[in-house]
Design an enzyme around this catalytic site. Structure first.
Site, mmCIF file in Angstrom:
data_model
loop_
_atom_site.group_PDB
_atom_site.id
_atom_site.type_symbol
_atom_site.label_atom_id
_atom_site.label_comp_id
_atom_site.label_asym_id
_atom_site.label_seq_id
_atom_site.Cartn_x
_atom_site.Cartn_y
_atom_site.Cartn_z
ATOM 1 N N ARG A 237 0.841 -1.183 0.000
ATOM 2 C CA ARG A 237 0.000 0.000 0.000
ATOM 3 C C ARG A 237 0.885 1.244 0.000
ATOM 4 O O ARG A 237 1.956 1.245 0.613
ATOM 5 C CB ARG A 237 -0.905 0.027 1.236
ATOM 6 N N THR A 238 0.429 2.283 -0.670
ATOM 7 C CA THR A 238 1.158 3.545 -0.653
ATOM 8 C C THR A 238 1.060 4.156 0.744
ATOM 9 O O THR A 238 -0.034 4.446 1.226
ATOM 10 C CB THR A 238 0.580 4.531 -1.683
ATOM 11 N N GLN A 239 2.190 4.348 1.386
ATOM 12 C CA GLN A 239 2.201 4.876 2.745
ATOM 13 C C GLN A 239 2.222 6.403 2.782
ATOM 14 O O GLN A 239 1.787 7.007 3.760
ATOM 15 C CB GLN A 239 3.418 4.339 3.504
ATOM 16 N N TRP B 120 -4.012 9.329 -2.724
ATOM 17 C CA TRP B 120 -3.537 10.473 -1.936
ATOM 18 C C TRP B 120 -3.733 11.778 -2.714
ATOM 19 O O TRP B 120 -2.774 12.402 -3.170
ATOM 20 C CB TRP B 120 -2.072 10.268 -1.568
#
Length: 269
Positions: free
Chosen positions: A48-50, A155
């Site tokens: 997952r993109t943190q 995001w």
């Protein structure tokens, strides 16, 4: 048939090449099994993109007498590095809508693909219906909330502006699926620096503010952001959505004056 277990050899479950056999995967060859293993090893675990990596800063949006106006600069920053200087963050969606995005650029590209898919599906349905700005806004709110609920957010903060059937639309969606509509919207650092300027000039004048006044207001706000936001650049695009359609300008720059910097004193001066 040999009825003596001692002569049967090792059970197949202990053989290293067990899953290479097409007996266990009908219709697949041993080579397919090997390829599956290589692909799984190369792709690694699910991730997952943190945090956002390459990002765009503020997007501004206002309502005025004839429609809606959006603006954003063309910079995509890699951390504090002004890495890409020609990124377009205003996206035309259909005949009535423009979407502006701040935040992660790769996630915005994913959103572009999603919207393209929706538009293609609508085109081939050919039922005489066209997506309006409120439809795009609702679709993005569901997408963003679903991704947030799966702990895999996109995001971005999105500004959706449009004009259809004589009605102006300006809405906001963020990475948590939070939505609202307003006469002025600013994302990123613009929410602190540009929003007070926009509100003072627009609120109560949505039906009287001329296009010339709206252009000057947007340019003044973008100039302030260029002065004060280290992640901005003096290269912008402006979109207008009216009854005549959508117009997105070519990138342009504003005149600036840095003489005020001479009177600024830092700590200890």
């Amino acid at each position: 048939m040999d009825y003596f277990p001692g002569n049967w050899g090792q059970p197949r479950s202990r053989e290293e090449n067990l899953f290479d056999s097409s007996d266990w995967f009908p219709g697949h060859t041993a080579a397919d099994a090997v390829n599956r293993k290589k692909i799984a090893a190369a792709s690694g675990p699910t991730t997952r993109t943190q945090q956002p990596i390459v990002t765009g800063t503020s997007v501004l949006g206002i309502k005025y007498k004839d429609g809606v106006m959006l603006a954003a600069d063309n910079l995509a920053s890699y951390g504090s590095l002004a890495r890409f200087r020609d990124v377009e963050r205003l996206l035309k969606v259909g005949d009535f809508t423009v979407v502006g995005a701040s935040g992660d650029i790769s996630d915005f590209q994913a959103i572009k693909h999603m919207l393209d898919t929706v538009l293609v599906r609508e085109f081939y349905t050919d039922d005489g219906h066209k997506l309006g700005p409120n439809h795009v806004h609702q679709y993005l709110s569901r997408v963003m909330y679903a991704r947030r609920s799966n702990v895999n957010p996109l995001w971005n903060s999105l500004v959706v502006g449009g004009f259809r059937d004589g009605k102006k639309f300006l809405g906001y969606v963020d990475l948590q699926g939070t939505t609202y509509e307003a006469s002025t919207i600013a994302t990123g650092f613009g929410g602190y620096l540009a929003q007070p300027i926009l509100r003072k000039a627009v609120e109560g004048r949505e039906d009287t503010l001329t296009e010339e006044e709206a252009v000057k207001l947007i340019d003044d706000a973008m100039r302030v952001l260029y002065y004060r936001d280290a992640r901005s650049i003096n290269k912008f695009q402006r979109a207008t959505i009216t009854k005549d359609g959508i117009k997105i300008t070519e990138p342009y720059s504003l005149e600036t004056n840095w003489s005020f910097a001479e009177s600024i004193r830092g700590y200890g001066a």
